[in-house]
Design a protein around this motif. Structure first.
Motif, mmCIF file in Angstrom:
data_model
loop_
_atom_site.group_PDB
_atom_site.id
_atom_site.type_symbol
_atom_site.label_atom_id
_atom_site.label_comp_id
_atom_site.label_asym_id
_atom_site.label_seq_id
_atom_site.Cartn_x
_atom_site.Cartn_y
_atom_site.Cartn_z
ATOM 1 N N THR A 90 -54.710 44.155 -2.861
ATOM 2 C CA THR A 90 -54.822 42.716 -2.615
ATOM 3 C C THR A 90 -53.497 42.008 -2.959
ATOM 4 O O THR A 90 -53.439 41.189 -3.871
ATOM 5 C CB THR A 90 -55.961 42.099 -3.444
ATOM 6 O OG1 THR A 90 -55.811 42.504 -4.825
ATOM 7 C CG2 THR A 90 -57.316 42.523 -2.923
ATOM 8 N N CYS B 29 -53.899 44.567 -7.154
ATOM 9 C CA CYS B 29 -55.096 45.236 -6.657
ATOM 10 C C CYS B 29 -56.322 44.658 -7.351
ATOM 11 O O CYS B 29 -56.241 44.213 -8.503
ATOM 12 C CB CYS B 29 -55.047 46.740 -6.948
ATOM 13 S SG CYS B 29 -53.715 47.617 -6.094
ATOM 14 N N ALA C 163 -56.194 37.718 -7.783
ATOM 15 C CA ALA C 163 -56.248 37.551 -6.333
ATOM 16 C C ALA C 163 -57.066 36.338 -5.933
ATOM 17 O O ALA C 163 -56.819 35.728 -4.889
ATOM 18 C CB ALA C 163 -56.829 38.797 -5.675
ATOM 19 N N SER D 275 -51.575 36.594 0.337
ATOM 20 C CA SER D 275 -52.720 36.129 -0.447
ATOM 21 C C SER D 275 -53.898 35.793 0.464
ATOM 22 O O SER D 275 -55.045 36.184 0.196
ATOM 23 C CB SER D 275 -52.328 34.909 -1.284
ATOM 24 O OG SER D 275 -53.417 34.466 -2.062
ATOM 25 N N SER E 260 -55.429 38.943 1.808
ATOM 26 C CA SER E 260 -56.213 39.631 0.779
ATOM 27 C C SER E 260 -57.557 38.952 0.566
ATOM 28 O O SER E 260 -58.586 39.625 0.384
ATOM 29 C CB SER E 260 -55.425 39.672 -0.536
ATOM 30 O OG SER E 260 -54.301 40.519 -0.417
ATOM 31 N N LYS F 36 -59.834 39.979 3.263
ATOM 32 C CA LYS F 36 -60.321 41.333 3.012
ATOM 33 C C LYS F 36 -61.475 41.301 2.015
ATOM 34 O O LYS F 36 -62.517 41.951 2.218
ATOM 35 C CB LYS F 36 -59.184 42.207 2.485
ATOM 36 C CG LYS F 36 -59.592 43.630 2.164
ATOM 37 C CD LYS F 36 -58.506 44.401 1.451
ATOM 38 C CE LYS F 36 -57.322 44.688 2.320
ATOM 39 N NZ LYS F 36 -56.348 45.601 1.641
ATOM 40 N N LEU F 37 -61.304 40.543 0.920
ATOM 41 C CA LEU F 37 -62.351 40.472 -0.098
ATOM 42 C C LEU F 37 -63.616 39.817 0.453
ATOM 43 O O LEU F 37 -64.736 40.231 0.126
ATOM 44 C CB LEU F 37 -61.847 39.697 -1.320
ATOM 45 C CG LEU F 37 -60.707 40.360 -2.099
ATOM 46 C CD1 LEU F 37 -60.260 39.460 -3.250
ATOM 47 C CD2 LEU F 37 -61.120 41.731 -2.628
#
Length: 245
Positions: A153, A161, A178, A198, A201, A204-205
């Protein structure tokens, strides 16, 4: 501080719960009752306070087996070397980029030279730990009854990460820096901080399955945690950038 049957909060500084030294990040411990696994280590100025917090929560520090690091910034990695000296056999694990930074032992790689005298006291001394193992992204690791998966991340820093924890409870995200409650992030004027990374990421989360939310600073959520990622993306849609922490 016992949060759930699995998770304890054993350190948290001025940007959190003021449990330990003001520089500390949130330090969470995952436990099955006998074996314990820590996420991040604080700045290193109150390691004994962190171990006392474990004992106060009924966790024997000698049962600490693993320390997972989200990134190399001093408020997250600074206590790792002292913890390893205190708990023989403790294994320190991180992503590859974090391990490389720590091996360099160069405070410029984590922009500490710029932060000392500001966020960090002028006399703060960072002791980078030796990393025992490098985790590969999206490669699950079994720790007792739990599974820990490293998720790359980057954004807050290039090496950042997060960790996804599953097993015996709702999926939990150890978010590090993150993502914070309310969909907020910390974007700093340092070489490896990236707004675009950012946002990627956070997307992604937001696509992962998790419910409990344990960020590196500030408050946490014991259910419905993924709403914080969705809130961050709402901010991005409205303003083009995440909301500041």
């Amino acid at each position: 501080m016992k949060l759930t049957e699995r998770f304890h909060l054993v350190a948290s500084g001025g940007n959190g719960m003021d449990l330990t030294d003001r520089l500390d990040c949130n330090v969470h411990v995952l436990t099955d009752g006998q074996r314990h696994h820590m996420f991040d280590s604080g700045a290193g100025l109150d390691v004994e306070g962190m171990l006392d917090a474990m004992q106060a929560g009924g966790l024997d520090p000698d049962g600490l087996e693993t320390l997972f690091l989200t990134h190399a910034h001093a408020d997250h990695s600074g206590g790792a070397a002292a913890l390893k000296a205190r708990v023989p056999g403790l294994r320190i694990l991180s992503g590859a980029a974090t391990a490389e930074i720590l091996a360099q032992r160069d405070e410029r790689a984590i922009s500490l030279d710029r932060a000392r005298g500001g966020y960090y006291p002028a006399d703060y001394q960072w002791t980078p730990p030796d990393v025992d193992g490098v985790m590969q992204p999206d490669d699950p690791m079994e720790v007792g009854p739990y599974t820990v998966t490293l998720i790359e991340t980057p954004g807050h820093s290039a090496d950042h990460c997060a960790f996804l924890v599953t097993g015996q409870g709702a999926p939990a995200l150890i978010a590090g820096d993150a993502l914070f409650a309310g969909g907020r992030v910390v974007l700093q004027e340092i070489a490896d901080c990236s707004v675009a990374d950012s946002i990627a990421s956070i997307r992604k989360l937001a696509d992962l399955d998790w419910d409990e939310f344990y960020p590196g600073h500030g408050t946490f959520s014991l259910k419905g945690g993924r709403r914080h990622a969705r809130r961050a993306l709402d901010w991005v849609a409205m303003t083009g950038v995440p909301a500041p922490f």
